[in-house]
Design a protein around this motif. Structure first.
Motif, PDB file in Angstrom:
ATOM      1  N   SER A   1       0.823  -1.207   0.000  1.00  0.00           N
ATOM      2  CA  SER A   1       0.000   0.000   0.000  1.00  0.00           C
ATOM      3  C   SER A   1       0.857   1.256   0.000  1.00  0.00           C
ATOM      4  CB  SER A   1      -0.920   0.009   1.224  1.00  0.00           C
ATOM      5  OG  SER A   1      -0.166  -0.049   2.418  1.00  0.00           O
ATOM      6  N   SER A   2       2.100   1.145   0.467  1.00  0.00           N
ATOM      7  CA  SER A   2       3.027   2.272   0.521  1.00  0.00           C
ATOM      8  C   SER A   2       3.858   2.341  -0.758  1.00  0.00           C
ATOM      9  CB  SER A   2       3.959   2.110   1.729  1.00  0.00           C
ATOM     10  OG  SER A   2       5.129   2.883   1.588  1.00  0.00           O
ATOM     11  N   TYR A   3       3.851   3.510  -1.403  1.00  0.00           N
ATOM     12  CA  TYR A   3       4.702   3.693  -2.570  1.00  0.00           C
ATOM     13  C   TYR A   3       6.179   3.649  -2.184  1.00  0.00           C
ATOM     14  CZ  TYR A   3       1.074   4.819  -6.017  1.00  0.00           C
ATOM     15  OH  TYR A   3       0.023   4.755  -6.884  1.00  0.00           O
TER      16      TYR A   3
ATOM     17  N   TRP B   1       7.025   0.073  -1.933  1.00  0.00           N
ATOM     18  CA  TRP B   1       6.982  -0.504  -3.278  1.00  0.00           C
ATOM     19  C   TRP B   1       8.240  -0.129  -4.062  1.00  0.00           C
ATOM     20  CZ3 TRP B   1       2.832   0.679  -7.605  1.00  0.00           C
ATOM     21  CH2 TRP B   1       2.740  -0.421  -8.469  1.00  0.00           C
TER      22      TRP B   1
ATOM     23  N   GLU C   1       4.227  10.301   2.646  1.00  0.00           N
ATOM     24  CA  GLU C   1       3.494   9.410   3.558  1.00  0.00           C
ATOM     25  C   GLU C   1       3.579   9.863   5.008  1.00  0.00           C
ATOM     26  OE1 GLU C   1       5.010   5.543   2.434  1.00  0.00           O
ATOM     27  OE2 GLU C   1       4.171   5.763   0.406  1.00  0.00           O
TER      28      GLU C   1
END
Length: 394
Positions: free
Chosen positions: A22-24, A27, A392
């Motif tokens: 869910s976290s870029y 990722w 984030e």
């Protein structure tokens, strides 16, 4: 029978797939690691001291601090071990007599690992770069040359490459060395004074040219201060990131902290204003917005998002009307929708990062736009990781 087989396959395949986080930030980091990027080795598997690897490791350090995922620390450690022998000797193509600031960008990794492990090899490796700075060639004003072969030239890139290490080393081992703190400040300030656009300059957007030649002998050197002709986004991105990172290191008690703060507060609104009004991101050659051949470039844009968001978060950049955070948000949302691509295997790809930008030639607009872009270029992907960490945290 076919339906049974499909059901069996459906139950098996997900166990082999890598789920998209869910976290870029996660990722981007996981994708780089999956491809073996930034691990202290070049594409042929040979040890390589690379500033790009140092940039990624800076992001992985922050991600480890945020997530506690040990795999990020382990990857940093493994990558650094690939370029430092057990006795602390830095190899992987590093040669002191090249007098290049680029390799020094891996120095913050050595300092971090010494702090985390206490192993003397990392202090020895860091000492190697600190000794380089003692004899590194300078202009008559005291600016480090970007490289020995670039006679009397200061580049914005070099501030990020050399001075974050210089600042962290001073904080860790020489915190009362006022001469060193003043020298670090001077590196930032000389670059600013010699490369900031003047009121009467063509295409003036109030930002910094890529570099300058104090000797005025380079083909591109201007008659007044010897600066290059264009504002290139990634060079300014390196400098902007260096400002917010250095402010996090230099003690408030040092006069240099106020100097760097003033520079950042001068250029941050100008960076905001230089963004393309429609997309929210930044042009490759910022002094030629909308010109034929120019394009939105991803590494510089990510660097600006990181610098602006971190600067506001830490109180370095005033944002009373919220316009700077709003601009960074808009740019980040463009990045994720246009430059992040799913590879279908759980990893992401990163597009539109220009391969290189150098002042070894004529420094013209035509040169900058002639350089191709690259897929998953680590200079851009690592910058996106850093930008994502800050986004984030909002």
């Amino acid at each position: 029978m076919e339906y049974v087989l499909l059901a069996v396959l459906a139950s098996i395949l997900p166990s082999f797939a890598v789920a998209r986080p869910s976290s870029y930030a996660v990722w981007a980091a996981d994708s780089a690691i999956a491809r073996g990027q930034g691990n202290g080795l070049d594409s042929t598997g040979k040890a390589s001291v690379s500033y790009e690897h140092g940039e990624l490791q800076w992001g992985l350090k922050q991600l480890y601090d945020t997530t506690g995922n040990q795999s990020y620390f382990n990857y940093i450690l493994a990558g650094a071990n690939n370029i430092v022998f057990d006795n602390g000797t830095v190899h992987g193509g590093y040669t002191l007599t090249d007098y290049s600031l680029d390799p020094v960008r891996t120095g913050p990794t050595f300092l971090y690992l010494y702090q985390m492990t206490g192993q003397s090899k990392w202090k020895t490796a860091a000492d190697t770069f600190r000794k380089q700075l003692e004899t590194h060639p300078r202009t008559a004003q005291g600016q480090y040359w970007h490289k020995l072969r670039y006679y009397n030239q200061g580049w914005l890139d070099g501030i990020y490459m050399g001075d974050i290490f210089y600042a962290q080393y001073t904080k860790d081992f020489q915190s009362s060395n006022t001469t060193a703190w003043a020298d670090i400040t001077s590196q930032f300030n000389l670059m600013f004074q010699n490369s900031i656009q003047a009121t009467g300059d063509a295409n003036n957007i109030g930002l910094l040219y890529h570099g300058y030649d104090y000797s005025h002998t380079a083909a591109w050197a201007s008659a007044d201060r010897g600066h290059s002709p264009e504002v290139w986004d990634r060079a300014l991105g390196w400098y902007a990131m260096a400002l917010v990172d250095a402010l996090d290191i230099i003690p408030n008690s040092q006069p240099g902290h106020a100097t760097l703060l003033n520079i950042l507060q001068t250029i941050a609104p100008k960076i905001r204003d230089a963004a393309d009004p429609s997309s929210g991101v930044w042009w490759l050659v910022m002094t030629r917005a909308g010109h034929s051949g120019n394009y939105f470039e991803s590494s510089g844009s990510a660097m600006f998002v990181y610098a602006l968001l971190k600067g506001v978060r830490l109180g370095y950049i005033p944002d009373t009307d919220g316009s700077i955070v709003k601009a960074a948000r808009k740019a980040y949302e463009y990045m994720t929708s246009h430059w992040v691509v799913s590879n279908g295997d759980g990893s992401m790809g990163w597009t539109n990062t220009v391969e290189v930008g150098s002042l070894s030639g004529n420094g013209t607009y035509e040169y900058y736009i002639s350089v191709p872009t690259d897929l998953n270029d680590l200079k851009g992907l690592a910058a996106f990781l850093l930008a994502s960490i800050e986004y984030e945290k909002l």
